[in-house]
Design a protein around this motif. Structure first.
Motif, PDB file in Angstrom:
ATOM      1  N   GLY A 158      39.928 -73.125  78.172  1.00 35.61           N
ATOM      2  CA  GLY A 158      41.330 -73.812  78.377  1.00 35.61           C
ATOM      3  C   GLY A 158      41.014 -75.121  79.432  1.00 35.61           C
ATOM      4  N   VAL A 159      42.025 -75.255  80.083  1.00 34.19           N
ATOM      5  CA  VAL A 159      42.128 -76.458  81.170  1.00 34.19           C
ATOM      6  C   VAL A 159      41.453 -76.301  82.373  1.00 34.19           C
ATOM      7  N   ASP A 160      40.981 -75.000  82.450  1.00 36.04           N
ATOM      8  CA  ASP A 160      40.242 -74.667  83.666  1.00 36.04           C
ATOM      9  C   ASP A 160      38.949 -74.035  83.371  1.00 36.04           C
ATOM     10  N   PRO A 161      37.848 -74.602  83.738  1.00 35.93           N
ATOM     11  CA  PRO A 161      36.421 -74.058  83.242  1.00 35.93           C
ATOM     12  C   PRO A 161      35.911 -73.048  84.171  1.00 35.93           C
ATOM     13  N   GLY A 162      36.758 -72.945  85.162  1.00 40.47           N
ATOM     14  CA  GLY A 162      36.416 -71.516  86.300  1.00 40.47           C
ATOM     15  C   GLY A 162      36.664 -70.342  85.584  1.00 40.47           C
ATOM     16  N   THR A 163      37.702 -70.206  84.672  1.00 43.99           N
ATOM     17  CA  THR A 163      38.175 -69.030  83.921  1.00 43.99           C
ATOM     18  C   THR A 163      37.327 -68.631  82.891  1.00 43.99           C
ATOM     19  N   ASP A 164      36.341 -69.372  82.488  1.00 45.87           N
ATOM     20  CA  ASP A 164      34.993 -69.078  81.299  1.00 45.87           C
ATOM     21  C   ASP A 164      33.868 -68.641  82.227  1.00 45.87           C
ATOM     22  N   LEU A 165      33.968 -68.570  83.534  1.00 50.44           N
ATOM     23  CA  LEU A 165      32.515 -68.365  84.229  1.00 50.44           C
ATOM     24  C   LEU A 165      32.265 -66.893  84.573  1.00 50.44           C
ATOM     25  N   ARG A 166      33.136 -65.954  84.369  1.00 51.38           N
ATOM     26  CA  ARG A 166      33.059 -64.717  84.665  1.00 51.38           C
ATOM     27  C   ARG A 166      31.889 -63.973  84.163  1.00 51.38           C
ATOM     28  N   GLY A 167      31.264 -63.288  84.942  1.00 53.05           N
ATOM     29  CA  GLY A 167      29.778 -62.870  84.497  1.00 53.05           C
ATOM     30  C   GLY A 167      28.742 -63.783  84.914  1.00 53.05           C
ATOM     31  N   THR A 168      28.830 -65.117  84.734  1.00 51.32           N
ATOM     32  CA  THR A 168      27.925 -66.044  85.034  1.00 51.32           C
ATOM     33  C   THR A 168      28.005 -66.721  86.133  1.00 51.32           C
ATOM     34  N   GLY A 169      29.401 -66.924  86.696  1.00 50.60           N
ATOM     35  CA  GLY A 169      29.624 -67.711  87.881  1.00 50.60           C
ATOM     36  C   GLY A 169      28.994 -69.148  88.064  1.00 50.60           C
ATOM     37  N   MET A 170      28.822 -69.568  89.102  1.00 51.29           N
ATOM     38  CA  MET A 170      28.033 -70.845  89.373  1.00 51.29           C
ATOM     39  C   MET A 170      26.807 -70.996  88.383  1.00 51.29           C
ATOM     40  N   LEU A 171      26.045 -69.821  88.163  1.00 54.06           N
ATOM     41  CA  LEU A 171      24.766 -70.152  87.532  1.00 54.06           C
ATOM     42  C   LEU A 171      25.099 -70.627  86.047  1.00 54.06           C
ATOM     43  N   GLY A 172      26.167 -70.370  85.539  1.00 52.83           N
ATOM     44  CA  GLY A 172      26.506 -70.753  84.264  1.00 52.83           C
ATOM     45  C   GLY A 172      26.694 -72.384  84.162  1.00 52.83           C
ATOM     46  N   LEU A 173      27.432 -72.958  85.281  1.00 49.13           N
ATOM     47  CA  LEU A 173      27.359 -74.361  85.364  1.00 49.13           C
ATOM     48  C   LEU A 173      26.116 -75.001  85.643  1.00 49.13           C
ATOM     49  N   MET A 174      25.117 -74.316  86.592  1.00 52.63           N
ATOM     50  CA  MET A 174      23.890 -74.757  86.927  1.00 52.63           C
ATOM     51  C   MET A 174      23.150 -75.031  85.875  1.00 52.63           C
ATOM     52  N   GLN A 175      23.227 -74.005  84.950  1.00 50.04           N
ATOM     53  CA  GLN A 175      22.223 -74.086  83.798  1.00 50.04           C
ATOM     54  C   GLN A 175      22.643 -75.284  82.884  1.00 50.04           C
ATOM     55  N   ILE A 176      24.053 -75.532  82.571  1.00 52.20           N
ATOM     56  CA  ILE A 176      24.452 -76.751  81.921  1.00 52.20           C
ATOM     57  C   ILE A 176      23.968 -77.686  82.451  1.00 52.20           C
ATOM     58  N   LEU A 177      23.943 -78.102  83.999  1.00 51.31           N
ATOM     59  CA  LEU A 177      23.697 -79.064  84.768  1.00 51.31           C
ATOM     60  C   LEU A 177      22.201 -79.388  84.611  1.00 51.31           C
ATOM     61  N   GLN A 230      31.186 -77.497  61.074  1.00 50.94           N
ATOM     62  CA  GLN A 230      30.256 -76.811  61.836  1.00 50.94           C
ATOM     63  C   GLN A 230      30.390 -76.757  63.317  1.00 50.94           C
ATOM     64  N   ASN A 231      31.722 -77.005  63.754  1.00 47.82           N
ATOM     65  CA  ASN A 231      31.871 -76.971  65.106  1.00 47.82           C
ATOM     66  C   ASN A 231      31.968 -75.826  65.847  1.00 47.82           C
ATOM     67  N   PHE A 232      31.634 -75.804  67.127  1.00 47.45           N
ATOM     68  CA  PHE A 232      31.749 -74.283  68.185  1.00 47.45           C
ATOM     69  C   PHE A 232      31.940 -74.964  69.282  1.00 47.45           C
ATOM     70  N   PRO A 233      32.360 -74.053  70.380  1.00 47.28           N
ATOM     71  CA  PRO A 233      32.790 -74.236  71.756  1.00 47.28           C
ATOM     72  C   PRO A 233      31.483 -74.425  72.505  1.00 47.28           C
ATOM     73  N   PHE A 234      31.008 -75.763  72.799  1.00 48.08           N
ATOM     74  CA  PHE A 234      29.759 -75.901  73.225  1.00 48.08           C
ATOM     75  C   PHE A 234      29.448 -75.030  74.653  1.00 48.08           C
ATOM     76  N   CYS A 235      30.419 -75.320  75.600  1.00 49.40           N
ATOM     77  CA  CYS A 235      30.218 -74.765  77.045  1.00 49.40           C
ATOM     78  C   CYS A 235      30.436 -73.282  76.826  1.00 49.40           C
ATOM     79  N   ILE A 236      31.411 -72.779  75.883  1.00 43.98           N
ATOM     80  CA  ILE A 236      31.558 -71.342  75.855  1.00 43.98           C
ATOM     81  C   ILE A 236      29.971 -70.712  75.309  1.00 43.98           C
ATOM     82  N   MET A 237      29.598 -71.419  74.401  1.00 46.28           N
ATOM     83  CA  MET A 237      28.300 -71.073  73.764  1.00 46.28           C
ATOM     84  C   MET A 237      27.241 -70.901  74.711  1.00 46.28           C
ATOM     85  N   SER A 238      27.221 -71.969  75.615  1.00 46.87           N
ATOM     86  CA  SER A 238      26.201 -72.041  76.861  1.00 46.87           C
ATOM     87  C   SER A 238      26.291 -70.936  77.906  1.00 46.87           C
ATOM     88  N   VAL A 239      27.510 -70.721  78.233  1.00 47.86           N
ATOM     89  CA  VAL A 239      27.965 -69.355  79.052  1.00 47.86           C
ATOM     90  C   VAL A 239      27.253 -67.957  78.499  1.00 47.86           C
TER      91      VAL A 239
END
Length: 343
Positions: free
Chosen positions: A174-193, A217-226
């Motif tokens: 959605g419009v707020d990436p923070g809602t998709d980081l449950r379970g990975t927290g900032m580590l989820g963003l750090m690994q994308i970084l 063949q599209n897919f949600p890149f950041c959700i897949m990353s998390v």
């Protein structure tokens, strides 16, 4: 919607996928449909809209598309922030073995992974603490991490608003990436970084991101990353990575490389089998199995991929330096201005 470098939008609706993995390691992948700006807006109306949005961005402080966006951040600087912040409460929660009781003892007796060496426990605690650290709008480093990810994937010189549908285009729910980081927290963003800043993996990250925007063949890149981050963290908790961590005398480096290797594996599966979002569940299950059972094999595939990618612009490696050794801190931040010339 303002913000240079925003991706061309096309409405997409991804069907919900079932939860996967042990103990809820993987969650459903859902991405809402994108929203397009209303057509037929005059030039005067467009300028007025941009001025209003600029005012909102000044009021919000961080994360806007102001002429001087927050400076990009390197992985090393971001990691140093979490090391120095201590994360005391999260570190206490993070302590403790991943496996429980007699099962862990039995598996080790049967030749399973050894225990992580004591000198690496602090690094493991930091990883698990970052996984429990929520995205905080008041933390400037958190906002710089978000902005750097956006600018690297979109090749934009400018920043973007903290909230908005542009995050959906990057593959958040959605419009707020923070809602998709449950379970990975900032580590989820750090690994994308890490993925989008390390000079060895940046081309791969952008190639995967480009595939995620494919018409069919599209897919949600950041959700897949998390979800991939969840897999590698669970493998760490279950001591599946202890042997490799002990061998390399590091935890974060192994975790980041395994994340990149798992994404490479997913990318190859997706292309070879012409995957769609409906295949994401089965692909992630296969990825979870590979990550936990054959982590070293995945890491070797990444080494081979990177070696092949470097070969055209590098002299042939000598026999003494043919193997690439990854480190726990990725290369310095890639200059965004230099990347923008590739557009």
């Amino acid at each position: 919607m303002s913000g240079a470098g925003a991706l061309e939008r096309r409405p997409r609706v991804f069907p919900p996928l079932p939860a996967l993995g042990q103990d809820g390691v993987l969650q459903a992948l859902v991405l809402g449909a994108g929203q397009c700006s209303a057509p037929g807006i005059s030039e005067e109306q467009r300028r007025a809209q941009e001025e209003w949005e600029a005012l909102e961005e000044i009021q919000s402080g961080l994360g806007g598309t102001s002429p001087v966006p927050p400076p990009p951040i390197s992985f090393a600087e971001a990691l140093q922030h979490f090391q120095s912040s201590g994360l005391p409460q999260s570190r206490r929660k993070a302590r403790g073995p991943g496996r429980r009781g007699a099962l862990a003892v039995l598996l080790r007796c049967l030749g399973g992974s050894p225990r992580l060496r004591p000198q690496l426990r602090g690094e493991q605690e930091l990883v698990l603490a970052m996984a429990q650290c929520a995205l905080d709008d008041s933390e400037r480093v958190h906002m710089r991490i978000l902005q750097t990810i956006y600018r690297q994937l979109t090749r934009s010189r400018r920043g973007c608003p903290r909230y908005g549908t542009h995050w959906e285009e990057l593959g958040f729910q959605g419009v707020d990436p923070g809602t998709d980081l449950r379970g990975t927290g900032m580590l989820g963003l750090m690994q994308i970084l890490f993925f989008v800043l390390d000079s060895r993996t940046l081309p791969l990250a952008r190639e995967i991101f480009q595939l995620s925007q494919h018409e069919t063949q599209n897919f949600p890149f950041c959700i897949m990353s998390v979800n991939i981050t969840r897999i590698v963290v669970q493998a760490l908790r279950e001591e599946r990575l202890s042997r490799e961590c002990n061998r390399r005398q590091q935890v974060i480096g192994v975790l980041n490389d395994l994340y990149a290797a798992a994404f490479l594996r997913l990318f190859r599966l997706w292309k070879r089998q012409r995957g769609t979002v409906a295949d994401a569940g089965s692909f992630l299950k296969e990825l979870e199995l590979s990550t936990k059972k054959k982590p070293r094999q995945l890491l070797r595939s990444l080494e081979a991929y990177v070696s092949h990618g470097l070969r055209p612009s590098s002299p042939p490696p000598s026999s003494s330096s043919s193997q690439i050794h990854f480190t726990s801190i990725c290369d310095p931040v890639v200059e965004l201005e230099r990347d923008s010339r590739l557009i």
